[in-house]
Design an enzyme around this catalytic site. Structure first.
Site, PDB file in Angstrom:
ATOM      1  N   HIS A  18       0.846  -1.206   0.000  1.00 51.20           N
ATOM      2  CA  HIS A  18       0.000   0.000   0.000  1.00 51.20           C
ATOM      3  C   HIS A  18       0.881   1.256   0.000  1.00 51.20           C
ATOM      4  O   HIS A  18       0.605   2.221  -0.721  1.00 51.20           O
ATOM      5  CB  HIS A  18      -0.901   0.029   1.236  1.00 51.20           C
ATOM      6  CG  HIS A  18      -1.903  -1.087   1.285  1.00 51.20           C
ATOM      7  ND1 HIS A  18      -2.020  -1.937   2.359  1.00 51.20           N
ATOM      8  CD2 HIS A  18      -2.828  -1.496   0.384  1.00 51.20           C
ATOM      9  CE1 HIS A  18      -2.988  -2.810   2.122  1.00 51.20           C
ATOM     10  NE2 HIS A  18      -3.497  -2.568   0.931  1.00 51.20           N
ATOM     11  N   LYS A  42     -15.689  -8.138   6.320  1.00 53.09           N
ATOM     12  CA  LYS A  42     -16.794  -8.500   7.217  1.00 53.09           C
ATOM     13  C   LYS A  42     -16.386  -8.387   8.682  1.00 53.09           C
ATOM     14  O   LYS A  42     -17.062  -7.808   9.493  1.00 53.09           O
ATOM     15  CB  LYS A  42     -17.256  -9.923   6.902  1.00 53.09           C
ATOM     16  CG  LYS A  42     -18.250  -9.955   5.766  1.00 53.09           C
ATOM     17  CD  LYS A  42     -18.932 -11.314   5.656  1.00 53.09           C
ATOM     18  CE  LYS A  42     -19.570 -11.453   4.288  1.00 53.09           C
ATOM     19  NZ  LYS A  42     -18.970 -12.490   3.453  1.00 53.09           N
ATOM     20  N   ARG A  91      -1.618  -6.591  -8.652  1.00 49.93           N
ATOM     21  CA  ARG A  91      -0.436  -7.379  -8.311  1.00 49.93           C
ATOM     22  C   ARG A  91      -0.253  -8.531  -9.281  1.00 49.93           C
ATOM     23  O   ARG A  91       0.809  -8.799  -9.773  1.00 49.93           O
ATOM     24  CB  ARG A  91      -0.556  -7.920  -6.878  1.00 49.93           C
ATOM     25  CG  ARG A  91      -0.479  -6.855  -5.815  1.00 49.93           C
ATOM     26  CD  ARG A  91      -0.966  -7.350  -4.504  1.00 49.93           C
ATOM     27  NE  ARG A  91      -2.346  -7.819  -4.629  1.00 49.93           N
ATOM     28  CZ  ARG A  91      -3.087  -8.248  -3.655  1.00 49.93           C
ATOM     29  NH1 ARG A  91      -2.594  -8.313  -2.438  1.00 49.93           N
ATOM     30  NH2 ARG A  91      -4.332  -8.636  -3.859  1.00 49.93           N
ATOM     31  N   SER A 129      -2.775  -7.988   2.635  1.00 49.02           N
ATOM     32  CA  SER A 129      -3.106  -7.801   4.053  1.00 49.02           C
ATOM     33  C   SER A 129      -3.564  -9.113   4.671  1.00 49.02           C
ATOM     34  O   SER A 129      -3.255  -9.402   5.833  1.00 49.02           O
ATOM     35  CB  SER A 129      -4.227  -6.767   4.198  1.00 49.02           C
ATOM     36  OG  SER A 129      -3.787  -5.511   3.798  1.00 49.02           O
TER      37      SER A 129
END
Ligand code: PNS
Length: 160
Positions: A18, A42, A91, A129
């Site tokens: 990021h 979620k 990516r 992540s």
């Protein structure tokens, strides 16, 4: 005219991937809004405020960058902040289908809203992540993948 770029994501947590994308985005806009989605994942590991705080540390004092959270549709938020372009990272080929669908849908929802894809640094293409969360959860060292502040936050979150 100020050209505003919008870099949205879950950033749960922010990674060096990021960070790389944020720095690459500088040349594309006059002002960059990095926007943490409140309803992205979620069950996020970190609250939106914690993610913004981590991003602030990662980005440092950079006058071009504004950090925000957003709730609801990205296309609406882009209109609200006057963003000319959404910036997303690509990516691998596996990212493409989802990103393509999102870009088309966002343009459908808000005609004129373009998405620009930036290719991640080659040594960061494997990074995500979710992998970082999993490694940290299982006690692995994530020092190569995230800022030291994020690494500490992950260690504390998964402390027994
Ligand atoms: O980092 P991520 O999880 O890949 O980011 C995805 C994100 C947050 C950019 C995407 O889920 C999003 O835009 N969420 C906001 C809700 C929305 O607008 N959904 C419709 C997208 S076409």
């Amino acid at each position: 005219m100020t050209r505003i770029g919008l870099y949205p994501g879950s950033f749960d947590p922010p990674t060096k991937g990021h960070e790389d994308l944020i720095r690459r985005s500088f040349s594309l806009c006059d002002r960059l809004i990095v926007a943490v989605a409140v309803n992205g994942a979620k069950e996020p590991l970190f609250s939106p405020e914690e993610r913004v705080a981590m991003l602030r540390t990662v980005v440092g004092e950079e006058p071009k960058v504004e950090l925000r959270t957003f709730d609801g549709l990205l296309a609406d938020f882009a209109s609200e902040v006057g963003a000319a372009v959404i910036i997303r990272g690509l990516r691998a080929v596996s990212d493409f289908e989802y990103e393509f669908q999102m870009a088309l849908m966002n343009r459908q929802l808000h005609p004129g809203l373009e998405t620009v894809f930036l290719v991640a640094a080659v040594d960061l293409t494997y990074l995500s992540s979710s992998l970082v969360r999993e490694i940290a959860r299982l006690g692995g060292d994530v020092g190569d993948f995230v800022h030291p502040t994020v690494s500490t936050a992950l260690r504390e979150r998964f402390a027994p």
